[in-house]
Design an enzyme around this catalytic site. Sequence first.
Site, PDB file in Angstrom:
ATOM      1  N   PRO A   2       0.697  -1.185   0.106  1.00  0.00           N
ATOM      2  CA  PRO A   2       0.037  -0.014  -0.020  1.00  0.00           C
ATOM      3  C   PRO A   2       1.026   1.307   0.256  1.00  0.00           C
ATOM      4  O   PRO A   2       1.878   1.444   0.919  1.00  0.00           O
ATOM      5  CB  PRO A   2      -0.745  -0.111   1.399  1.00  0.00           C
ATOM      6  CG  PRO A   2      -0.195  -1.030   2.231  1.00  0.00           C
ATOM      7  CD  PRO A   2       1.074  -1.653   1.367  1.00  0.00           C
ATOM      8  N   GLU A   3       0.738   2.191  -1.164  1.00  0.00           N
ATOM      9  CA  GLU A   3       0.976   3.461  -0.718  1.00  0.00           C
ATOM     10  C   GLU A   3      -0.358   4.351  -0.319  1.00  0.00           C
ATOM     11  O   GLU A   3      -1.096   3.780   0.096  1.00  0.00           O
ATOM     12  CB  GLU A   3       1.516   3.869  -2.180  1.00  0.00           C
ATOM     13  CG  GLU A   3       2.643   3.005  -2.823  1.00  0.00           C
ATOM     14  CD  GLU A   3       3.282   3.407  -4.033  1.00  0.00           C
ATOM     15  OE1 GLU A   3       3.325   4.513  -4.347  1.00  0.00           O
ATOM     16  OE2 GLU A   3       3.449   2.344  -4.747  1.00  0.00           O
ATOM     17  N   ARG A 116       3.363 -11.026   5.156  1.00  0.00           N
ATOM     18  CA  ARG A 116       4.767 -10.940   5.337  1.00  0.00           C
ATOM     19  C   ARG A 116       5.158 -10.196   6.733  1.00  0.00           C
ATOM     20  O   ARG A 116       6.368 -10.149   7.052  1.00  0.00           O
ATOM     21  CB  ARG A 116       5.359  -9.876   4.235  1.00  0.00           C
ATOM     22  CG  ARG A 116       5.229 -10.655   3.042  1.00  0.00           C
ATOM     23  CD  ARG A 116       5.828  -9.823   1.750  1.00  0.00           C
ATOM     24  NE  ARG A 116       7.043  -9.548   1.798  1.00  0.00           N
ATOM     25  CZ  ARG A 116       7.740  -8.818   0.767  1.00  0.00           C
ATOM     26  NH1 ARG A 116       7.072  -8.323  -0.256  1.00  0.00           N
ATOM     27  NH2 ARG A 116       9.006  -8.582   0.893  1.00  0.00           N
TER      28      ARG A 116
END
Length: 276
Positions: A2-3, A116
């Site tokens: 996500p940005e 992750r």
Amino acid sequence: MPELPEVETTRRGLAPHLQGRLIQAVTLRRPDLRWPIPAEVARDLPGQRITGVRRRAKYLLMDVESGDSALLHLGMSGSLRVLPADTAVRAHDHVDIALAAKGRGAGQVLRFNDPRRFGSLLWQPAGQTHELLQGLGPEPLSDDFDGDYLFELSRGRKAPVKTFLMDQAVVVGVGNIYAAESLYRAGISPLRAAGRVSRERYLALADAVKDILGHAIARGGTTLRDFISPDGAPGYFEQELSAYGRGGEPCPRCGRPMKQANIGQRATVWCGHCQK
DNA sequence: AGGTAAACCTGGACGC
DNA sequence: TGCGTCCAGGTTTACC
């Protein structure tokens, strides 16, 4: 993953579900995310009402009545969903924040999934600003961010302009996808030293950043592999990407093959003809 | 101080 | 089918 557009999409999806809701319980299945989840999260959240959901940079802040805030970062692969309370737990569902039922309906749960585990869930006490939120640059969609700002700050900098643009101390929220897209739009080579970009071209770059981020938010962000909004919907900006992920393909503007190389350890695509 | 690279972790795609 | 390799939207940390 996500940005800024994906985090803002997450915020907008969460806010109507969370605003005013009472937190019933917190379940930590895997407290070792990027950092250990502080004890306050499980100890102080239950019994409190959520007063708002804010975003700063790529962080989300869930505010509660006491003035404290839970600070969330999605890392590379994190996502937040609002689900019926009895939804089966899946792999990498690390945290549940159970919400009391509204009226006689069934309860819901805010569930944090992150394969992750680069994401984080931290604690910001009332009246304080978390250390990670200090030293951040301006919000790209605010008036504090413009071409003059970029030009002045970049003087003498030798790092590539793409690295400069992705530095969260320079401006927040621009990651690998939107840096590539913005530089393509502005016609600036990502390899160029930040200090060697003119004021005029920084004006174009700041405009490109604002326009592209705003547009991506309107599309619900970019879903490449696994980004998903709190309601389960993907983002639709991927189809509008001009540079990111298009190495070797023809440039949309001039038709020449797009170049690809690593800049600052990140895969970067650009057009050697249209970007100087 | 600025610049660069390693490190954190898992899953999927790919080649053999 | 299985295994090894490489790659991925982020950011701190260490080192030059």
